[in-house]
Design an enzyme around this catalytic site. Sequence first.
Site, short mmCIF file in Angstrom:
data_model
loop_
_atom_site.label_atom_id
_atom_site.label_comp_id
_atom_site.label_asym_id
_atom_site.label_seq_id
_atom_site.Cartn_x
_atom_site.Cartn_y
_atom_site.Cartn_z
N GLU A 47 34.13 27.13 25.49
CA GLU A 47 32.85 26.56 24.41
C GLU A 47 32.52 25.73 24.89
OE1 GLU A 47 34.39 27.03 20.09
OE2 GLU A 47 32.37 26.90 19.22
N GLU A 195 33.77 34.87 13.94
CA GLU A 195 34.47 34.33 12.34
C GLU A 195 32.89 34.12 11.88
OE1 GLU A 195 35.57 30.15 12.47
OE2 GLU A 195 37.79 30.99 13.21
N TYR A 261 44.96 29.87 13.47
CA TYR A 261 45.68 27.80 14.14
C TYR A 261 46.81 27.75 14.10
CZ TYR A 261 41.25 27.89 16.80
OH TYR A 261 40.21 28.64 17.64
N GLU A 318 41.25 33.93 19.05
CA GLU A 318 41.77 32.58 18.51
C GLU A 318 42.99 31.85 18.70
OE1 GLU A 318 38.26 30.21 17.45
OE2 GLU A 318 36.67 30.76 17.88
O1 AHR Z 1 37.99 26.92 19.01
C1 AHR Z 1 37.27 26.09 17.94
C2 AHR Z 1 36.49 26.61 16.72
O2 AHR Z 1 37.44 27.19 16.14
C3 AHR Z 1 35.93 28.04 17.68
O3 AHR Z 1 34.26 27.83 17.57
C4 AHR Z 1 35.79 29.23 16.06
O4 AHR Z 1 36.15 29.85 16.06
C5 AHR Z 1 37.15 28.37 14.93
O5 AHR Z 1 36.94 27.96 13.71
#
Ligand code: AHR
Length: 514
Positions: A47, A195, A261, A318
Amino acid sequence: MKKQLLALAAGLALSAAAFATDEIKVVVDAAKPGPVINKNIYGQFAEHLGTGIYEGIWVGPDSKIPNVRGWRKDVVGALKNLKVPLVRWPGGCFADEYHWREGIGPRNKRPVKVNTHWGGVPENNAVGTHEFFDLVEQLGAEAYVNGNLGTGSAQEMAEWLEYMTAEGKSTLADLRRKNGRDKPFRVHYFAIGNETWGCGGNMRPEYYADLYRQVATFLKTPANNRPLFIASGGNDQDTKWTEVLSKNIRWNFDAIAHHYYTFPSGKWEGKGPAVGFGEDQWISTLANTLKIEQTIVKNKAILDQNDPKKRLALYMDEWGSWYDPEPGSNPGFLVQRNTLRDALLAALHFNVFHAHADRVRMSNIAQMVNVLQAMIITTKDQLILTPTYHAFEMYTPFQDATSLPVTVQNNPTYSVAAHSMPTISATAALAKDGKLWVGLVNADATKPQELTLDLGAAVKSAKGRILTAAAMDAENSFKAPNAIKPEPFEAQAVNGKLVVKLPAKAIVVLAVER
Ligand code: AHR
């Protein structure tokens, strides 16, 4: 008499050991091959965020750092060893603020914008469409382009696709040619927003589903260059997005992108440090990682109802560890150190993804270089390979291998304070080279474990590599870049069954000699 009693006690202990039922046994059913482990499970995400692209991989063609058309030779070379199957770009949250026309044409004429989402720093658009495709082509990877739904439009996305893929006469294709690219770029994956429940527009799933249907109507490409179209899905344990999207979207819809995450504390505020943690945060992190399986199972159950033919894929789009930012760094740059804990966390993800390879046909770690759980950390002209890099490299034989069912019998529970999790995690697959590969994780930070590997037939030995270290937060640094790296590892057969002696906090990947 005392001697006799002692001998009897010893004899009882011996026979108890001989019939012990608490032996940890990893049973692989090689006769029942499962789905192929899509190589895209090993996808990467880059990114426009901090030094994830600028400085980290892109230095520009005039840099003294050796590069090929602006892309660092050392970083690209290291990534090639990982057989990177795909790269997702330009975001993330950045994608919904990115306007592709600002990233084409002579670089010195491109507009400089503020990267409002990540650190408020200037974004000079030096890396745009042509540079991105140059990177994926240098890597031999596929391109995953994330479209801008948040501040963009159906027209902007449709025109970007035409610019990238049109073959014959078209003003946009001519513009692409004028900018140096005659033949179309191959776009393998295209996402409509990111997102969208949050940074991509704070939408409700019903509203997004309608928007997706509208936008997807206008996204057209030549038939031989049709990307798989990806809808922005839910987060963490959410299932509503999968439910609503899979019920309401019917066309130009190939996959749902779910994000997950791992935070050591399990909370967004006060996530926990990347280094200098205790065993409580070692286990809480790994236990939180394993909860990804719950979300996969729940979302798969919904897909199985709404899409029984398994046309739709669930992309774990992600994933990775997210810690408190490195002290002294720009918090908007998401800089964090990377340790042995991250390597185990990665291997646990791989083992879970392999077990759900029927639906999980892509996953992208966040992120490739210098951001969050990175493969590579750079400073100026130097780089270090992180423990996560080594976990990815050790697992390359699993790319496109055929998964095999695995069960772990008598798996001890690893507990610290309020946290507990299974100690051993295992995966197995038959690779394209005919070899049977096994991946094992011992999550226990202090206790080695011995296990037998039962493949249903006699085996001689197994050879491979191990990743472990003395400290839970062992890491590579610019002073000691090879402090933690894979080492050779062997396991021998006893009565046809492999006995594997796993040290504490270790990943082992083995090729079995049959
Ligand atoms: O990976 C960092 C951020 O985490 C990304 O830009 C987003 O999609 C997510 O919230």
